[in-house]
Design an enzyme around this catalytic site. Structure first.
Site, PDB file in Angstrom:
ATOM      1  N   LYS B  92       2.845  11.078 -14.917  1.00  0.00           N
ATOM      2  CA  LYS B  92       2.010  10.447 -16.035  1.00  0.00           C
ATOM      3  C   LYS B  92       2.288  11.129 -17.318  1.00  0.00           C
ATOM      4  O   LYS B  92       2.337  10.229 -18.332  1.00  0.00           O
ATOM      5  CB  LYS B  92       0.407  10.383 -15.550  1.00  0.00           C
ATOM      6  N   GLU B 114      -7.826   4.761 -19.855  1.00  0.00           N
ATOM      7  CA  GLU B 114      -8.293   4.612 -18.725  1.00  0.00           C
ATOM      8  C   GLU B 114      -7.474   5.442 -17.622  1.00  0.00           C
ATOM      9  O   GLU B 114      -6.749   5.977 -17.644  1.00  0.00           O
ATOM     10  CB  GLU B 114      -8.143   2.984 -18.239  1.00  0.00           C
ATOM     11  N   SER B 380       5.783  11.154  -6.840  1.00  0.00           N
ATOM     12  CA  SER B 380       5.244  11.070  -8.149  1.00  0.00           C
ATOM     13  C   SER B 380       4.152  12.040  -8.499  1.00  0.00           C
ATOM     14  O   SER B 380       3.792  12.380  -9.506  1.00  0.00           O
ATOM     15  CB  SER B 380       4.529   9.557  -8.233  1.00  0.00           C
TER      16      SER B 380
END
Lengths: 259, 398
Positions: B92, B114, B380
């Site tokens: 991210k 968010e 990830s």
């Protein structure tokens, strides 16, 4: 017949547009509410088509939408309820307000046809982009004599306001300031007035109604100084909360704003 | 290389999916971003700062690790792209580093975001701390409960975490709240969206910022296997940002099989699932037209997954197009199989994956890959944030 135009021709100043969510507080309140709001003096009526994820709305309208959906409200039920409404309320303009996804799933043309058959005059779909409206739906809306209403905010650029003014033949929905429906007015003094005056000075072809954050007689009258009228939604929904006689509560609320 | 998959149309469409379906209150913000993002991304000064932060702060390039014991287990050649080794523990941060630099160039002073699993929230809080910017993160009340460590991390980093109390109180509702905040603060605020969702240009912007993953993969594969192109690239999809990044530089390489793995929850047809590509129909959510889980009236269905990061009723419009055009194969993995994959990777390779990532790993047995095939799984994120869940399901995992 253009009921919206007639309403503005007839009154010109101080028009009250009230919003409520179809199917709230109970499923069959829709028609009794339209009647009582009209009798109490509302000049235009905006019926919310409940959606699970209403982005432009605050918590009050969202909660009423959630309740309405739980009550079993949907587009088919709403159009059935509206059959014959023009016998009861022949002149008051009725607008439908909602979000694009339920309309798309219903089918945009089906939606237009059923709305026209029910005697609906205008449609407010805040997440329908202008370009998409022009490219895909403008002709269809015209065919069914439905007038789109578009929102204008303090950040909307003047050339875009001109375009919006050209694209509709009803009224312009002036969002009073930053925020979703039902929010408090937190702007510095004078900022809002400057925005309203700036729009007024543009001499647009459509009349204007101010919405968002209008909730009582004082805020309604203030808004009416800067436009032909105003729109009240969340405050009416709040007045309907927990009542077992929604039409009477609605009438009392409208009287408290107008008288 | 500008093609239909890598680049949406000017109005942000991938085939029939994409666009910008937003209320007028957001139009100036989104339009400003649309007009400027490509120029800012292409600006050498931006690139220099971005690349330097990716290297010195995020820790890029992340390794491409040949997982020999996992390879033996599945009788194929498995490589793991170690995004779990990025600063903050997931891919991210690639996006948030890029977007905070973008926000600065747009003159914004306040950041909102968010988050579902909390990984994007932590990554946003991190870059806001780095840049000294105010940060508010919206998170579903239920997700705050299941991802407590990340809530504490965000607060430690100086962010304000606000609970989304509406709807299913998960990622979808956190996104609604963030959008409402943006509507209320149209001038000073930039909304750092964490996935390839939202109105154009976000899906393209986030995909471009995550594309560093596949860019590195190509170089590393060449070194390790003699070819830039693997046979399979596998990634989990909630909104789909890690998958978009892992697929990006292979989108126009037809020999590379792209595999997107969704959360089936208790089972695709159980009524408790987040498998959007199977259960979704075209619809509009959070400003774009995409595949969306909804009922026949167009009301958005509440999704379910054990993994907070995959608990979303839509997918990014690029992924909807990949599914629709069959360029990518979509596989659905149930909660229990994801939990077993957590145990498997932990035991076989000494790497505890995030629950989201575990869905991708659980698909390894379904690929049909042969002994000579090169399979890259985008790892990830790491599993530290999920330890409480892993403890709760110890019977399944251990």
């Amino acid at each position: 017949m253009n009921r919206i135009k007639n309403a503005f021709d007839k009154k010109q100043k101080g028009l009250l547009n009230v919003y409520f969510t179809a199917g709230y507080p109970s499923l069959h309140d829709t028609v009794p509410l339209i009647k009582s709001l009209t009798q109490a003096g509302a000049d235009l009526i905006e019926i919310g088509m409940p959606f699970s994820d209403p982005l432009a709305d605050g918590p009050v309208i969202q909660a009423s939408s959630t309740a309405a959906l739980q009550n079993g409200m949907n587009m088919r039920v709403l159009f059935r309820q509206l059959e014959g409404i023009r016998n009861e309320v022949p002149e008051t303009p009725i607008l439908l307000m909602g979000y694009l996804n339920p309309v798309m799933q219903f089918g945009v043309e089906n939606f237009c046809r059923e709305a026209a058959e029910a005697g609906v005059d205008g449609v407010i779909l805040p997440d329908l982009p202008l370009d998409d409206y022009v490219a895909e739906y403008q002709e269809m809306f015209r065919r069914y004599n439905l007038r789109p209403v578009f929102l204008i905010t303090p950040q909307t650029a003047p050339e875009r306001i001109r375009r919006i003014d050209e694209l509709t033949d009803s009224f312009l929905y002036l969002v009073s300031g930053p925020g979703t429906t039902g929010g408090a007015n937190t702007q510095a003094e004078g900022v809002q007035e400057a925005y309203f005056e700036r729009i007024e000075a543009m001499n647009l072809r459509n009349p204007r109604l101010i919405g968002f954050g209008i909730g009582d007689k004082a805020s309604f009258q203030r808004a009416c100084e800067y436009a032909e009228g105003a729109i009240i939604g969340s405050a009416l929904i709040r007045a309907l909360e927990g009542t077992d006689d929604a039409p009477a509560a609605a009438a009392r609320f409208v009287s408290s704003v107008l008288n | 290389m500008n093609t239909i998959y890598q680049q949406p149309t000017e109005r942000g469409y991938y085939g029939q999916f994409g666009g910008a379906f937003i209320p007028e209150m957001l139009y100036p913000n989104v339009e400003e971003l649309r007009q400027q993002y490509l120029d800012i991304l292409a600006d050498p000064a931006f690139q220099q700062e971005y690349q330097q932060l990716l290297r010195d702060y995020v820790g890029r390039p992340t390794p491409l690790f040949e997982a020999k014991r996992l390879s033996e287990r599945y009788n194929t050649r498995v490589y793991l792209k170690r995004e779990d080794l990025c600063h903050t523990g997931a891919h991210k941060v690639n996006n948030t580093v890029g977007q905070i630099l973008l926000a600065k160039r747009l003159g914004k002073t306040r950041i909102i975001a968010e988050t579902g699993a909390g990984q994007h929230g932590v990554a946003t809080a991190t870059v806001c701390a780095l840049m000294g910017m105010q940060c508010i993160v919206y998170m579903g009340e239920i997700d705050m409960e299941r991802q407590k460590p990340n809530v504490y991390r965000m607060r430690l980093l100086g962010a304000e975490v606000r609970a989304a109390l509406s709807g299913s109180r998960t990622l979808k509702d956190a996104t609604n709240e963030a959008i409402r905040d943006w509507i209320s603060n149209p001038v000073d605020t930039h909304y750092i969206i964490g996935s390839v969702v939202g109105p154009h240009p976000y899906p393209d912007l986030v995909a471009r910022l995550q594309a560093v993953i596949s860019e590195e993969m190509r170089k590393q594969l060449l070194e390790k296997t003699g070819s830039e192109l693997p046979d399979y690239v596998v990634a989990c999809v909630g909104g789909g940002s890690n998958a978009a990044g892992a697929f990006y530089h292979f989108l126009e390489e037809p020999s590379v099989k792209l595999v997107a793995v969704e959360a089936a929850g208790h089972g695709v047809n159980s009524g408790h699932s987040a498998a959007t590509s199977v259960l979704g129909k075209p619809g509009i959510i959070h400003g774009s037209r995409t595949l969306l889980m909804q009922d026949e009236d167009g009301q958005i269905t509440e999704p379910y997954s054990i993994s907070a990061g995959l608990d979303y009723p839509g997918i990014g419009p690029l992924h909807a197009f990949l599914a629709d055009s069959k360029r990518a194969r979509f596989i659905s993995i149930e909660d229990e199989d994801a939990l077993r994959a957590v145990a498997e990777l932990s035991r076989l390779e000494g790497i505890i994956p995030a629950l989201e990532t575990a869905h991708a790993l659980a698909a390894l047995g379904q690929l049909g890959a042969g002994p000579d095939d090169v399979v890259v799984v985008n790892l990830s994120g790491r599993g530290d944030k999920d330890l409480e869940t892993y403890l709760k399901y110890a019977d399944t995992i251990l």
